[in-house]
Design a protein around this motif. Structure first.
Motif, PDB file in Angstrom:
ATOM      1  N   GLY A 156       0.814  -1.202   0.000  1.00  0.00           N
ATOM      2  CA  GLY A 156       0.000   0.000   0.000  1.00  0.00           C
ATOM      3  C   GLY A 156       0.850   1.256   0.000  1.00  0.00           C
ATOM      4  O   GLY A 156       1.841   1.351  -0.732  1.00  0.00           O
ATOM      5  N   HIS A 157       0.462   2.221   0.824  1.00  0.00           N
ATOM      6  CA  HIS A 157       1.196   3.487   0.892  1.00  0.00           C
ATOM      7  C   HIS A 157       1.355   3.891   2.351  1.00  0.00           C
ATOM      8  O   HIS A 157       0.438   3.721   3.163  1.00  0.00           O
ATOM      9  N   VAL A 158       2.532   4.430   2.687  1.00  0.00           N
ATOM     10  CA  VAL A 158       2.787   4.972   4.026  1.00  0.00           C
ATOM     11  C   VAL A 158       3.357   6.377   3.893  1.00  0.00           C
ATOM     12  O   VAL A 158       4.305   6.602   3.135  1.00  0.00           O
ATOM     13  N   ASP A 159       2.771   7.316   4.617  1.00  0.00           N
ATOM     14  CA  ASP A 159       3.292   8.678   4.734  1.00  0.00           C
ATOM     15  C   ASP A 159       4.079   8.793   6.031  1.00  0.00           C
ATOM     16  O   ASP A 159       3.543   8.488   7.105  1.00  0.00           O
ATOM     17  N   LEU A 160       5.336   9.232   5.935  1.00  0.00           N
ATOM     18  CA  LEU A 160       6.137   9.586   7.104  1.00  0.00           C
ATOM     19  C   LEU A 160       6.278  11.102   7.112  1.00  0.00           C
ATOM     20  O   LEU A 160       6.894  11.679   6.213  1.00  0.00           O
ATOM     21  N   ILE A 186       6.354   4.808  -0.380  1.00  0.00           N
ATOM     22  CA  ILE A 186       6.672   5.555   0.837  1.00  0.00           C
ATOM     23  C   ILE A 186       6.844   7.016   0.452  1.00  0.00           C
ATOM     24  O   ILE A 186       7.560   7.331  -0.504  1.00  0.00           O
ATOM     25  N   HIS A 187       6.219   7.913   1.209  1.00  0.00           N
ATOM     26  CA  HIS A 187       6.425   9.343   1.022  1.00  0.00           C
ATOM     27  C   HIS A 187       6.997   9.910   2.312  1.00  0.00           C
ATOM     28  O   HIS A 187       6.321   9.930   3.351  1.00  0.00           O
ATOM     29  N   ILE A 188       8.243  10.358   2.263  1.00  0.00           N
ATOM     30  CA  ILE A 188       8.915  10.979   3.401  1.00  0.00           C
ATOM     31  C   ILE A 188       8.801  12.487   3.224  1.00  0.00           C
ATOM     32  O   ILE A 188       9.335  13.044   2.261  1.00  0.00           O
ATOM     33  N   ASP A 189       8.097  13.153   4.130  1.00  0.00           N
ATOM     34  CA  ASP A 189       7.849  14.582   3.972  1.00  0.00           C
ATOM     35  C   ASP A 189       8.141  15.322   5.273  1.00  0.00           C
ATOM     36  O   ASP A 189       7.751  14.880   6.363  1.00  0.00           O
ATOM     37  N   SER A 190       8.830  16.445   5.164  1.00  0.00           N
ATOM     38  CA  SER A 190       9.122  17.309   6.318  1.00  0.00           C
ATOM     39  C   SER A 190       9.800  16.526   7.436  1.00  0.00           C
ATOM     40  O   SER A 190       9.445  16.650   8.617  1.00  0.00           O
ATOM     41  N   CYS A 191      10.787  15.720   7.064  1.00  0.00           N
ATOM     42  CA  CYS A 191      11.529  14.909   8.022  1.00  0.00           C
ATOM     43  C   CYS A 191      12.989  15.354   8.086  1.00  0.00           C
ATOM     44  O   CYS A 191      13.485  16.037   7.191  1.00  0.00           O
ATOM     45  N   PHE A 192      13.658  14.941   9.160  1.00  0.00           N
ATOM     46  CA  PHE A 192      15.067  15.272   9.368  1.00  0.00           C
ATOM     47  C   PHE A 192      15.811  14.002   9.746  1.00  0.00           C
ATOM     48  O   PHE A 192      15.368  13.248  10.630  1.00  0.00           O
ATOM     49  N   ALA A 193      16.932  13.735   9.071  1.00  0.00           N
ATOM     50  CA  ALA A 193      17.774  12.596   9.420  1.00  0.00           C
ATOM     51  C   ALA A 193      19.220  13.041   9.444  1.00  0.00           C
ATOM     52  O   ALA A 193      19.673  13.754   8.544  1.00  0.00           O
ATOM     53  N   ALA A 194      19.951  12.614  10.468  1.00  0.00           N
ATOM     54  CA  ALA A 194      21.337  13.073  10.626  1.00  0.00           C
ATOM     55  C   ALA A 194      22.221  11.976  11.188  1.00  0.00           C
ATOM     56  O   ALA A 194      21.803  11.211  12.072  1.00  0.00           O
ATOM     57  N   ASN A 195      23.444  11.905  10.652  1.00  0.00           N
ATOM     58  CA  ASN A 195      24.523  11.113  11.245  1.00  0.00           C
ATOM     59  C   ASN A 195      24.147   9.659  11.487  1.00  0.00           C
ATOM     60  O   ASN A 195      24.405   9.093  12.560  1.00  0.00           O
ATOM     61  N   CYS A 196      23.515   9.043  10.470  1.00  0.00           N
ATOM     62  CA  CYS A 196      23.196   7.621  10.536  1.00  0.00           C
ATOM     63  C   CYS A 196      24.128   6.837   9.613  1.00  0.00           C
ATOM     64  O   CYS A 196      24.697   7.387   8.671  1.00  0.00           O
ATOM     65  N   ARG A 197      24.255   5.550   9.864  1.00  0.00           N
ATOM     66  CA  ARG A 197      25.137   4.716   9.063  1.00  0.00           C
ATOM     67  C   ARG A 197      24.364   4.089   7.903  1.00  0.00           C
ATOM     68  O   ARG A 197      23.150   3.986   7.942  1.00  0.00           O
ATOM     69  N   VAL A 198      25.053   3.675   6.887  1.00  0.00           N
ATOM     70  CA  VAL A 198      24.556   3.050   5.655  1.00  0.00           C
ATOM     71  C   VAL A 198      23.811   4.065   4.806  1.00  0.00           C
ATOM     72  O   VAL A 198      24.266   4.452   3.742  1.00  0.00           O
ATOM     73  N   SER A 199      22.622   4.493   5.242  1.00  0.00           N
ATOM     74  CA  SER A 199      21.917   5.546   4.511  1.00  0.00           C
ATOM     75  C   SER A 199      20.895   6.212   5.417  1.00  0.00           C
ATOM     76  O   SER A 199      20.527   5.674   6.458  1.00  0.00           O
ATOM     77  N   HIS A 200      20.424   7.355   4.974  1.00  0.00           N
ATOM     78  CA  HIS A 200      19.430   8.089   5.742  1.00  0.00           C
ATOM     79  C   HIS A 200      18.015   7.826   5.216  1.00  0.00           C
ATOM     80  O   HIS A 200      17.152   7.381   5.964  1.00  0.00           O
ATOM     81  N   GLY A 233      12.538   2.000  -9.098  1.00  0.00           N
ATOM     82  CA  GLY A 233      12.353   3.440  -9.254  1.00  0.00           C
ATOM     83  C   GLY A 233      11.142   3.736 -10.134  1.00  0.00           C
ATOM     84  O   GLY A 233      10.379   2.846 -10.487  1.00  0.00           O
ATOM     85  N   THR A 234      10.923   4.962 -10.531  1.00  0.00           N
ATOM     86  CA  THR A 234      11.737   6.163 -10.343  1.00  0.00           C
ATOM     87  C   THR A 234      11.492   6.765  -8.951  1.00  0.00           C
ATOM     88  O   THR A 234      10.354   6.772  -8.474  1.00  0.00           O
ATOM     89  N   ILE A 235      12.538   7.319  -8.322  1.00  0.00           N
ATOM     90  CA  ILE A 235      12.429   7.967  -7.021  1.00  0.00           C
ATOM     91  C   ILE A 235      12.516   9.477  -7.210  1.00  0.00           C
ATOM     92  O   ILE A 235      13.380   9.970  -7.924  1.00  0.00           O
ATOM     93  N   GLU A 236      11.606  10.204  -6.559  1.00  0.00           N
ATOM     94  CA  GLU A 236      11.594  11.660  -6.642  1.00  0.00           C
ATOM     95  C   GLU A 236      12.146  12.280  -5.360  1.00  0.00           C
ATOM     96  O   GLU A 236      11.828  11.840  -4.259  1.00  0.00           O
ATOM     97  N   ILE A 237      12.989  13.295  -5.529  1.00  0.00           N
ATOM     98  CA  ILE A 237      13.532  14.071  -4.412  1.00  0.00           C
ATOM     99  C   ILE A 237      13.249  15.532  -4.721  1.00  0.00           C
ATOM    100  O   ILE A 237      13.725  16.054  -5.735  1.00  0.00           O
ATOM    101  N   GLU A 238      12.481  16.187  -3.867  1.00  0.00           N
ATOM    102  CA  GLU A 238      12.047  17.550  -4.186  1.00  0.00           C
ATOM    103  C   GLU A 238      12.083  18.440  -2.949  1.00  0.00           C
ATOM    104  O   GLU A 238      11.667  18.037  -1.856  1.00  0.00           O
ATOM    105  N   ASP A 239      12.607  19.648  -3.128  1.00  0.00           N
ATOM    106  CA  ASP A 239      12.643  20.660  -2.064  1.00  0.00           C
ATOM    107  C   ASP A 239      13.347  20.137  -0.817  1.00  0.00           C
ATOM    108  O   ASP A 239      12.864  20.289   0.308  1.00  0.00           O
ATOM    109  N   CYS A 240      14.513  19.517  -1.013  1.00  0.00           N
ATOM    110  CA  CYS A 240      15.285  18.950   0.084  1.00  0.00           C
ATOM    111  C   CYS A 240      16.646  19.629   0.209  1.00  0.00           C
ATOM    112  O   CYS A 240      17.131  20.264  -0.731  1.00  0.00           O
TER     113      CYS A 240
END
Length: 313
Positions: A156-160, A186-200, A233-240
């Motif tokens: 399905g779909h999950v908004d974070l 998955i839609h990641i919106d208005s989130c913050f990730a910092a200093n994690c390993r492998v990927s954010h 994909g395709t993966i979209e990255i916008e206003d980040c």
């Protein structure tokens, strides 16, 4: 849902461990200025009322948020040294106003959240995981602690929204697994990730995207990729804003010999860290994209466990 069967998706590039230096986490916070709705599968732990939220002491619990349920207004006390994992089932569930206080030092190597939606739409919002985890791997998993792991069967779909993740020894949001199975988005919106390993932020399916969010890798913590796009994909990255300070790679497209496509729109990324296109992948820059990022905690995203638990942002 099994916790973290992550060996099916190996990392194509090793990442460094932890870098030493003066912590900026408190500075970033200042600048940015029990479980009633679950079924306990393990030890109950301690649940106590605390104003507008409940306090749950981490003690190895496995909690489930079931189909159509809402789990909200909890402060998880990680200073006990124990682990806790939250798994979702079904569809149309909601997780909101959850704060984790203290670093996860359990060494369990699990995912704090194991999420999926089976055909509908679900929501995670206003969650604070900014105190991170130590660097130990779980004996059974061989992995460090992950903040969010998305089950391969997710269809399905999950908004974070408004999620703050810092200092985790494995991925902050491991959302690429459905790319080879369920195909959910998955839609990641208005989130913050910092200093994690492998990927954010790690995504794979058509329709998945990261918007209005920031990634920061600075002198403290782990040095994982900024955003990692897997096939198909395709993966979209916008206003980040992707501020790597020269550490690892800002945007990586492709993994395990399989290419994908990324659309990068109105986004600033660290030029020194750069963009990587592997296995025939493409990253297309659109709009006002540039190389002068300034990572920040988006408005409405909690900067403390208590702020998250009360919903007071």
């Amino acid at each position: 849902m099994a916790q973290n069967p992550r060996t099916s998706e190996t990392d194509t590039t090793p990442t460094t461990g932890r870098s030493d230096g003066l912590s900026r986490r408190n500075y970033v916070r200042s600048v940015a200025a029990a479980a009633a709705a679950v079924t306990s599968l393990g030890a109950a732990g301690t649940v106590a009322a605390q104003g507008d939220y409940e306090v749950i002491e981490a003690a190895g619990q496995s909690l489930t948020v079931a189909d159509g349920e809402t789990w909200e207004n909890k402060l998880i006390d990680m200073t006990t040294g124990g682990d806790i994992s939250i798994t979702t089932q079904g569809s149309d569930w909601t997780i909101r106003n959850i704060g984790f206080k203290g670093k996860n030092v359990s060494g369990a190597g699990t995912a704090t959240f194991a999420i999926s939606d089976t055909g509908g739409s679900s929501t995670v919002e206003n969650v604070y995981l900014g105190d991170g985890s130590d660097g130990r791997n779980g004996r059974s998993t061989g992995h460090g602690q992950t903040a969010f792991w998305v089950d391969p069967k997710h269809s399905g779909h999950v908004d974070l929204r408004n999620v703050n993740i810092q200092g985790f020894a494995d991925n902050a949001v491991y959302g690429s697994s459905p790319g080879s199975n369920g195909g959910g988005t998955i839609h990641i919106d208005s989130c913050f990730a910092a200093n994690c390993r492998v990927s954010h932020f790690r995504l794979a399916t058509e329709g998945s995207k990261v918007t209005n969010s920031s990634v920061l890798v600075d002198e403290e913590g782990y040095e994982g990729r900024g955003i990692w796009a897997w096939a198909p994909g395709t993966i979209e990255i916008e206003d980040c804003q992707i501020s790597m300070n020269g550490n690892h790679t800002a945007v990586v497209a492709g993994a395990n010999g399989q290419g994908t496509d990324v659309v990068l729109r109105n986004t600033d990324y660290d030029q020194a860290a750069g963009i990587s296109e592997t296995a025939g992948s493409t990253v297309r820059l659109e709009g006002d994209s540039g190389t002068d990022p300034l990572a920040f905690i988006p408005a409405g995203t909690p900067t403390s466990p208590e702020e998250a638990a009360t919903g007071g942002n």
